[in-house]
Scaffold this motif. Structure first.
Motif, PDB file in Angstrom:
ATOM      1  N   ARG A  10       0.818  -1.205   0.000  1.00  0.00           N
ATOM      2  CA  ARG A  10       0.000   0.000   0.000  1.00  0.00           C
ATOM      3  C   ARG A  10       0.856   1.259   0.000  1.00  0.00           C
ATOM      4  NH1 ARG A  10      -4.494  -1.943  -1.841  1.00  0.00           N
ATOM      5  NH2 ARG A  10      -4.552  -4.066  -1.131  1.00  0.00           N
ATOM      6  N   TRP A  84     -14.649  -2.648  -4.418  1.00  0.00           N
ATOM      7  CA  TRP A  84     -13.399  -2.090  -3.903  1.00  0.00           C
ATOM      8  C   TRP A  84     -13.598  -1.656  -2.451  1.00  0.00           C
ATOM      9  CZ3 TRP A  84      -8.737  -1.966  -6.409  1.00  0.00           C
ATOM     10  CH2 TRP A  84      -8.767  -2.367  -7.756  1.00  0.00           C
ATOM     11  N   GLY A  86     -10.889  -0.384  -0.688  1.00  0.00           N
ATOM     12  CA  GLY A  86      -9.923   0.678  -0.452  1.00  0.00           C
ATOM     13  C   GLY A  86      -9.165   0.973  -1.727  1.00  0.00           C
ATOM     14  N   LYS A 282      -9.327  -0.761   9.190  1.00  0.00           N
ATOM     15  CA  LYS A 282      -9.477   0.541   8.542  1.00  0.00           C
ATOM     16  C   LYS A 282      -9.879   0.316   7.094  1.00  0.00           C
ATOM     17  CE  LYS A 282      -6.809   4.699   7.381  1.00  0.00           C
ATOM     18  NZ  LYS A 282      -5.478   5.346   7.472  1.00  0.00           N
ATOM     19  N   MET A 283     -10.897   1.059   6.642  1.00  0.00           N
ATOM     20  CA  MET A 283     -11.363   0.879   5.263  1.00  0.00           C
ATOM     21  C   MET A 283     -11.964   2.171   4.734  1.00  0.00           C
ATOM     22  SD  MET A 283     -14.884  -1.281   5.980  1.00  0.00           S
ATOM     23  CE  MET A 283     -14.401  -2.008   7.546  1.00  0.00           C
ATOM     24  N   ASP A 284     -12.102   2.263   3.430  1.00  0.00           N
ATOM     25  CA  ASP A 284     -12.753   3.410   2.798  1.00  0.00           C
ATOM     26  C   ASP A 284     -14.260   3.224   2.722  1.00  0.00           C
ATOM     27  OD1 ASP A 284     -10.314   4.541   2.487  1.00  0.00           O
ATOM     28  OD2 ASP A 284     -10.219   4.354   0.301  1.00  0.00           O
ATOM     29  N   ARG A 285     -14.719   1.968   2.782  1.00  0.00           N
ATOM     30  CA  ARG A 285     -16.151   1.690   2.695  1.00  0.00           C
ATOM     31  C   ARG A 285     -16.895   2.408   3.815  1.00  0.00           C
ATOM     32  NH1 ARG A 285     -18.977  -3.994   4.239  1.00  0.00           N
ATOM     33  NH2 ARG A 285     -18.886  -2.966   6.269  1.00  0.00           N
ATOM     34  N   ASP A 291     -17.550   1.530  10.108  1.00  0.00           N
ATOM     35  CA  ASP A 291     -16.541   1.387   9.053  1.00  0.00           C
ATOM     36  C   ASP A 291     -15.437   2.433   9.234  1.00  0.00           C
ATOM     37  OD1 ASP A 291     -18.088  -0.624   8.001  1.00  0.00           O
ATOM     38  OD2 ASP A 291     -18.732   0.480   6.222  1.00  0.00           O
ATOM     39  N   ASP A 321      -5.154  -2.465   7.488  1.00  0.00           N
ATOM     40  CA  ASP A 321      -5.971  -2.224   6.303  1.00  0.00           C
ATOM     41  C   ASP A 321      -6.965  -3.365   6.146  1.00  0.00           C
ATOM     42  OD1 ASP A 321      -6.078  -0.532   3.637  1.00  0.00           O
ATOM     43  OD2 ASP A 321      -6.220  -2.646   3.055  1.00  0.00           O
TER      44      ASP A 321
END
Length: 349
Positions: A10, A84, A86, A282-285, A291, A321
């Motif tokens: 990452r 997706w 992240g 940890k995520m972007d979702r 979340d 992540d």
């Protein structure tokens, strides 16, 4: 001390560049010897899949599957992607920029077949499987589009019910390696696949060695993925999923013993089992309030039950992540990340 671990893939790093360079060298040196004989028939999640030729137009539903294809140098075959959690891994940003994204989460059947694929690959059977929200296999068979679902989601796992399924056997990276090697056969790049598997195996074994003394110490862990309500029950990693495998490889004990993939667990129950180490995802979702990693951290500081956990009071919290929880190459990143954090906690002699 709070540990936030960035996965090696990452971020730009010399070690990543070196590994990719060595892999590229292996590819150049061995591609001439590759040779899949078509038609190729594979058993995939209980179904025969016939591949008539090396696919040229692939739709990939699932970040882990998409990144495996990129790692194998097959980005030019991927015409569209979906699901997706992240950002794409740093080494694949350029190739991913040229790939159409059908949806961040769940694409429709029409959107997938509208790309005129000669292969559709999926990360989870809940997208394409017995209860597939995109479609069941027979729907793809009707339009003559072969489907490959990662064995990481169906071998030793029952997906016939609702939800995320139940793992009847513990996940193993052996399934990931099978996935990669089968892509090698499907796309006629077996040497690339073998080189990638060898690299991942070496990293996994090295990480486990660094915390080998944890075995026999009964160090306990729990991994909190998310919660429907930040103050409600938590989705924790079950006894047989990817995080459980990571814990087992590191010699730690998962406090959750149910076979359900992501059981909802009350904080009173978590407190009663009081894990030595708490891993946060940890995520972007943003499907659920928890979340958000900042929401998780704030809850742990302020909730009268959660704030009294040994892991919280002693700062033995690891942030990883979301890739560490899913069955892809990031599983190995997760093993490395948590091993490094545990060393920092002083739990290893």
């Amino acid at each position: 001390m709070l540990n936030t671990i960035s996965h090696p893939l990452r971020r730009p790093a010399q070690t990543v560049a070196l590994a990719l360079g060595l892999l590229a060298g292996a590819v150049l040196a061995t591609d001439a010897f590759a040779g899949t004989t078509y038609p190729l028939t594979l058993e995939n999640c209980g179904h025969p899949v016939v591949i008539d030729h090396a696919p040229k137009r692939v739709v990939s539903v699932g970040q882990a599957q998409t990144e495996i294809l990129y790692a194998l140098g097959l980005g030019d075959r991927v015409v569209a992607s979906a699901l997706w959690f992240g950002p794409v891994a740093t080494p694949y940003e350029a190739v991913n920029a040229g790939v159409k994204r059908l949806a961040d989460n769940d694409p429709s059947f029409e959107a997938v077949v509208g790309q005129e694929p000669d292969l559709v690959v999926a990360m989870y059977e809940w997208h394409i499987g017995p209860n597939g929200i995109i479609g069941k296999r027979d729907r793809f068979d009707a339009v003559k589009v072969p489907v490959y679902v990662s064995p990481t989601d169906c071998v030793g796992k029952d997906n016939t019910g609702a939800g995320d399924g139940v793992r009847t056997q513990m996940y193993s990276t052996a399934l990931l390696y099978r996935n990669i090697l089968e892509y090698g056969a499907i796309f006629d790049v077996s040497e690339r696949a073998e080189a990638l598997v060898a690299s991942l195996k070496a990293r996994e074994e090295a990480a486990a060695r660094t915390v080998a003394t944890l075995k026999g110490k009964d160090v306990s862990m729990a991994l909190w993925f998310s919660s429907k309500d930040i103050k409600g029950d938590a989705f924790l990693a079950g006894s047989n999923g990817v995080p459980a495998y990571v814990m087992a490889q590191l010699g730690a004990r998962n406090i959750i013993t149910t076979e359900e993939e992501w059981p909802l667990v009350g904080w009173e129950t978590i407190a009663a089992n009081d894990p030595d180490v708490l891993v946060l995802v940890k995520m972007d979702r943003r499907r659920f309030p928890a979340d958000d990693i900042e929401a998780k951290l704030n809850f742990l500081k302020t909730d009268p039950v959660a704030s009294q956990l040994s892991a919280v009071k002693n700062g033995r919290i690891v942030i990883v992540d979301v890739g560490a929880t899913r069955p892809g190459m990031d599983t190995v990143d997760g093993i490395e990340a948590i091993a490094k954090a545990v060393q920092g906690f002083g739990l290893v002699n």
